[in-house]
Design a protein around this motif. Structure first.
Motif, PDB file in Angstrom:
ATOM      1  N   LEU A 162     -38.121 -24.033 112.494  1.00 16.62           N
ATOM      2  CA  LEU A 162     -38.463 -24.970 111.435  1.00 16.62           C
ATOM      3  C   LEU A 162     -37.240 -25.660 110.849  1.00 16.62           C
ATOM      4  O   LEU A 162     -37.359 -26.742 110.261  1.00 16.62           O
ATOM      5  CB  LEU A 162     -39.219 -24.247 110.311  1.00 16.62           C
ATOM      6  N   ALA A 163     -36.076 -25.060 110.988  1.00 20.86           N
ATOM      7  CA  ALA A 163     -34.855 -25.617 110.401  1.00 20.86           C
ATOM      8  C   ALA A 163     -33.665 -25.264 111.288  1.00 20.86           C
ATOM      9  O   ALA A 163     -32.882 -24.373 110.950  1.00 20.86           O
ATOM     10  CB  ALA A 163     -34.662 -25.095 108.985  1.00 20.86           C
ATOM     11  N   PRO A 164     -33.503 -25.948 112.407  1.00 26.68           N
ATOM     12  CA  PRO A 164     -32.409 -25.627 113.330  1.00 26.68           C
ATOM     13  C   PRO A 164     -31.040 -25.803 112.674  1.00 26.68           C
ATOM     14  O   PRO A 164     -30.833 -26.663 111.821  1.00 26.68           O
ATOM     15  CB  PRO A 164     -32.605 -26.642 114.466  1.00 26.68           C
ATOM     16  N   GLY A 165     -30.104 -24.964 113.094  1.00 28.49           N
ATOM     17  CA  GLY A 165     -28.726 -25.090 112.644  1.00 28.49           C
ATOM     18  C   GLY A 165     -28.357 -24.240 111.445  1.00 28.49           C
ATOM     19  O   GLY A 165     -27.183 -24.201 111.058  1.00 28.49           O
ATOM     20  N   LEU A 166     -29.326 -23.544 110.850  1.00 24.33           N
ATOM     21  CA  LEU A 166     -29.014 -22.756 109.663  1.00 24.33           C
ATOM     22  C   LEU A 166     -28.094 -21.578 109.973  1.00 24.33           C
ATOM     23  O   LEU A 166     -27.414 -21.083 109.072  1.00 24.33           O
ATOM     24  CB  LEU A 166     -30.290 -22.243 109.007  1.00 24.33           C
TER      25      LEU A 166
END
Length: 251
Positions: A162-166
């Motif tokens: 849902l939130a790539p790169g975290l």
């Protein structure tokens, strides 16, 4: 509280009340004793620190507590003022991040990152987050601090897709909620269970308290606007550094 009047210097008590709490009580008492109206300006921070013989960190903790109590308010660049009375707000009402709460109370949030990694979801994780077992989750564990004081340990599992790169974000200062918002994930609600627990040895070490000391634990499942579960979070607050206040009224 005029420029030539300030509360008496707080005594260095050996009791349980920390110095900032003693300072807050003195300022509160002085406001009431003098009958100061809403909008009355308090002396400058430097002046209060000198008269009370306390550090600015201690003073700001005291003032932040009075802000939380609805007794004083801050105006950026102008100083601190006696607050106008407001109606009590029911809790819980807002889904607010640790960082946002800290800023509202004029305190500096930061974190010590214990773990930040991608790992596969277990069957239980997948069931709670509505993803298949083995789906990548971000595991984020942090010690949360206010003005460099250890307040809580926050353990989060987040659906990574849902939130790539975290997993690459520096969460020593970054806010998870703000990072999610920046990636288009809007959080809608939280289902929360609150209970008292005793700190185990690991938690006690992270918080700088004795094993068995009381902690207030919040177990949360947080949902996005489409009602999809986004993250699981367990936040364990040191019992002597966190207080939950609410107003209860009969129907």
């Amino acid at each position: 509280m005029s420029a030539d009047a300030a509360p008496a210097r707080p005594a260095r008590s050996s009791g349980p009340a920390p110095l900032w709490a003693q300072t807050a009580e003195l300022i509160h008492d002085e406001i009431q004793r003098r009958g100061l109206a809403a909008g009355a300006r308090l002396p400058a921070e430097r002046e209060l620190c000198e008269r009370l013989d306390i550090s600015r960190v201690t003073l700001r903790k005291a003032l932040a507590h009075l802000v939380d109590q609805g007794l004083v308010t801050a105006s950026h660049g102008r100083g601190w003022f006696v607050a106008a009375p407001v109606a009590p707000r029911e809790w819980p009402n807002d889904l607010e991040s640790f960082t946002t709460t800290a800023r509202r109370k004029h305190m500096r949030p930061s974190s010590l990152v214990l773990h930040q990694e991608l790992r596969p979801a277990t069957l239980d994780d997948g069931d709670r987050l509505d993803v298949p077992a083995g789906a990548p989750l971000l595991r984020l564990e942090r010690v949360r601090l206010l003005d460099d004081v250890r307040i809580a340990v926050d353990r989060t599992l987040l659906v990574a897709s849902l939130a790539p790169g975290l997993d690459e974000v520096d969460f020593t200062t970054a806010s998870l909620f703000e990072e999610l918002h920046a990636r288009g994930v809007e959080l809608e609600r939280s289902e929360t269970t609150i209970e008292a627990r005793g700190a185990d040895k690991t938690l006690a070490r992270h918080l700088g308290i004795e094993p068995g000391s009381p902690v207030l634990a919040l177990d949360q499942t947080i949902y996005a606007r489409d009602q999809r579960p986004v993250l699981l979070s367990t936040v364990e607050y040191s019992g002597d550094r966190y207080r939950l206040r609410t107003t209860l009224q009969p129907r």
